[in-house]
Enzyme design. Structure first.
Site, PDB file in Angstrom:
ATOM      1  N   ASP A   1      -2.969   1.435  -4.808  1.00  0.00           N
ATOM      2  CA  ASP A   1      -2.806   0.055  -5.277  1.00  0.00           C
ATOM      3  C   ASP A   1      -1.656  -0.589  -4.500  1.00  0.00           C
ATOM      4  OD1 ASP A   1      -3.418  -1.762  -7.994  1.00  0.00           O
ATOM      5  OD2 ASP A   1      -1.419  -2.045  -7.169  1.00  0.00           O
ATOM      6  N   ILE A   2      -1.918  -1.739  -3.873  1.00  0.00           N
ATOM      7  CA  ILE A   2      -0.864  -2.452  -3.144  1.00  0.00           C
ATOM      8  C   ILE A   2       0.149  -2.982  -4.155  1.00  0.00           C
ATOM      9  CG2 ILE A   2      -0.339  -4.363  -1.582  1.00  0.00           C
ATOM     10  CD1 ILE A   2      -3.236  -4.185  -0.584  1.00  0.00           C
TER      11      ILE A   2
ATOM     12  N   GLU B   1      -6.896  -5.309  -5.254  1.00  0.00           N
ATOM     13  CA  GLU B   1      -5.965  -4.720  -4.296  1.00  0.00           C
ATOM     14  C   GLU B   1      -5.995  -3.189  -4.340  1.00  0.00           C
ATOM     15  OE1 GLU B   1      -3.473  -5.744  -8.026  1.00  0.00           O
ATOM     16  OE2 GLU B   1      -5.247  -6.459  -6.976  1.00  0.00           O
TER      17      GLU B   1
END
Length: 652
Positions: free
Chosen positions: A485-486, A528
């Site tokens: 996950d960004i 994301e």
């Protein structure tokens, strides 16, 4: 219908009367009506007066009058009367803020509307139903009813026609905005504004159009533009009784912009002003949102206990009352506030709830159908091209068959035979090219169904199919899953805009592909999030690979076209698959993915820019299953599983 009264009602709708003035005129019309007044006219007049009472806050009087309308409609049996009565009741429920109750009444309007003949009634019902479906995040159904409303408008050519067309443009713009298709939404607003000006309807529509423009500017991260639009809008409507209901929402959005831009004292003043107006108007939902934002500001200012208590009260009210999409966004901000106050365990639980709710919204059949409808709409030309290729292929095949018959019949000489042989050769080549083009088009369309259009990576659907196949065949031996996950991606979108956010996602996808082997799979899991599926992955080597992965993502900033360099980091969870050599019956791929998802969120709660790996199961699976399903942190603390934490580099 009574033509004279109907004309009078049309004139009233096209005027700029206040609700009080509208109510007075409608009351006067009712006083002059008799039992001989046609039913549809009685239903229309009394429905309008019921709406006017509701807008004025006299809900009891509105329902009393609506009961009379229901009796008229039921006794008449007219489909148009039944439709208008049902739709009016739905509208009054929405005016009360009782969206769920309005939603449960939709079928009472849909059924008679199928037989209704008056375009005005069909437009009113379908447009209203579409609005409720949109607020309930059921976009596919909303689109269906907007189409039916549009069909009804196209049957008319009155002073109300441009008004109704503008309403439809605004509703479609809302749907585009909800789907984050902002340029298409702005195009709809431009068309609505053009119609508005040509029909001199600025007073009726200008504030709503400007409100939507300001909202889109906020979503795109253009906060200065949004602030200017909201401030200009607030100044234009604050003394206008027609738009008084919008004022607390506009002020709340100005307060939200103040939070986003760290202007907390200004935000408090604006939100407190909004709260007073919302309470005066008995606008419950807006009041809750305002209180939530005031609590968020208190957390920002260090008043953690008071701020979090306020936010929690609003979250508790929102659960079960608000639509899932709005609750999901609220939970994200609440979790952020908890993390700011170092309440990491509770933040973790809220993030899990948000994740579950996001999955519910993302995976509903409605979302799948909307995506299919949008793809169908946008690829209409492709479908036509494929159809033409198929037709050309059939034609060429028939021509080849005819040519062979002609060769048998007309074989009169070598020259003629050669001529037709050459012709047949070229026809064959054309047919073969058509077949190849058709196969290529079908291949590309099939590929699009399992590819993410932004990054070109495999999508969630492709991976689910692959994992289901492996589980059925038992082919997974020593594989691994890494969920990434960004970090703070919402802040990137808010600060730099969605275009820059898309560039970040594309660059991260490239970096992940660069570090993986050809037989590994990199998947755009949603938003994301990315999933890496490693085949033949040695468990001992997995931590080293994940450490390199974090470094690859964070070691260099992402260079964007218009926003410069953006520093990024990521958080990950990882696990071997099958985990602890468990059978699929004990822990299938979905359960394994849920466990790695918990590891990811543990990393987010504990500071981000790190990876949590579930390395070993230390007890029998039947003793561990219940606690692994509910509390990973407790399972680690009790040594039920062994976990490691890997830290990524600081972004430069």
């Amino acid at each position: 219908m009574d033509d004279a009264i109907e004309q009078q009602l049309d004139t009233m709708l096209n005027s700029n009367l206040s609700e009080a003035e509208m109510g007075e005129q409608l009351t006067a019309i009712i006083a002059e009506m008799s039992a001989d007044t046609p039913v549809m006219t009685q239903v229309r007049v009394k429905s309008y007066l019921a709406m006017s009472h509701a807008y004025e806050g006299d809900i009891e009087q509105a329902y009393a009058l609506l009961d009379e309308v229901d009796d008229l409609a039921q006794n008449s049996g007219y489909a148009d009367a039944l439709t208008e009565a049902a739709a009016t009741r739905i509208l009054i429920k929405t005016i009360e803020g009782k969206l769920t109750e309005a939603y449960t009444l939709i079928n009472t309007a849909i059924l008679p509307a199928a037989s209704a003949t008056l375009p005005r009634v069909r437009y009113f019902a379908h447009n209203l139903i579409a609005s409720v479906y949109t607020q309930k995040n059921q976009t596919e159904r909303a689109l269906e009813h907007l189409i039916q409303a549009s069909d009804a408008v196209n049957e008319t050519n009155t002073a109300r026609t441009p008004v109704r067309r503008i309403y439809l443009k605004l509703r479609i713009s809302e749907i585009y905005t909800q789907q984050t298709q902002y340029e298409q939404a702005l195009q709809q607003l431009n068309e609505a504004e053009e119609t508005m000006r040509s029909a001199n309807l600025e007073t009726t529509f200008a504030p709503e159009i400007q409100f939507q423009r300001a909202y889109i500017a906020t979503e795109k991260g253009d906060f200065d533009r949004a602030f200017d639009l909201y401030e200009e809008l607030e100044n234009s409507i604050k003394d206008d009784p027609l738009w008084a209901g919008m004022q607390p929402t506009v002020l709340n959005n100005l307060g939200d912009l103040a939070i986003r831009t760290q202007r907390f004292e200004s935000g408090i003043a604006t939100l407190e002003q909004a709260l007073v107006i919302a309470e005066q108007q008995n606008n419950t939902i807006t009041e809750q949102i305002i209180r939530f934002n005031l609590g968020f500001i208190q957390v920002h200012l260090g008043n953690h206990d008071a701020g979090l208590e306020t936010m929690q009260n609003v979250v508790n009210q929102a659960r079960g009352e608000w639509v899932d999409r709005e609750v999901e966004a609220l939970l994200g901000e609440y979790a952020e506030a908890l993390a700011m106050a170092d309440r990491y365990q509770l933040a973790y639980e809220v993030l899990r709830e948000q994740r579950d709710l996001r999955e519910t919204v993302f995976n509903t059949e409605m979302q799948k159908n909307v995506t299919e409808l949008q793809n169908l709409y946008e690829s209409k030309d492709k479908a036509q091209q494929i159809e033409l290729l198929e037709q050309q292929n059939d034609l060429n095949a028939q021509m080849l068959q005819n040519e062979r018959q002609q060769q048998l019949i007309l074989a009169l000489g070598i020259i003629v035979a050669l001529l037709f042989s050459v012709l047949a050769f070229y026809l064959y080549r054309a047919a073969r090219r058509s077949n190849l083009a058709l196969k290529d088009a079908n291949r590309r369309l099939a590929d699009q169904s399992v590819r993410d259009p932004l990054t070109g990576l495999l999508n969630r659907r492709a991976m689910q199919q692959e994992l289901q196949r492996q589980e059925k065949e038992g082919s997974a031996q020593s594989d691994a899953m890494i969920l990434i996950d960004i970090d703070h991606f919402k802040r990137i979108n808010d600060k730099f805009g969605h275009a820059a956010g898309d560039e970040v996602i594309i660059e991260v996808a490239k970096r992940l592909q660069a570090i993986c082997r050809d037989n590994d799979k990199v998947i755009r899991w949603g938003g994301e999030e990315f999933l890496i599926y490693l085949t033949n992955a040695e468990p001992d080597a997995l931590p080293r690979f994940v450490t390199r992965l974090l470094a690859t993502i964070a070691e260099e900033p992402v260079t964007t076209k218009n926003s410069g360099d953006i520093a990024i980091t990521a958080t990950a969870g990882f696990i071997s698959y099958p985990f602890a050599n468990l059978s699929h019956a004990q822990m299938d791929w979905e359960a394994t993915l849920m466990l790695v998802d918990k590891a990811l969120y543990a990393g987010k709660v504990h500071g981000r820019n790190q990876a949590w790996g579930i390395m070993q199961l230390n007890v029998a699976h039947e003793h561990a299953e219940a606690i692994l399903d509910n509390d990973l942190a407790e399972a680690i603390e009790q040594n039920i599983v062994t976990a490691i934490t890997l830290h990524g580099p600081q972004a430069r």
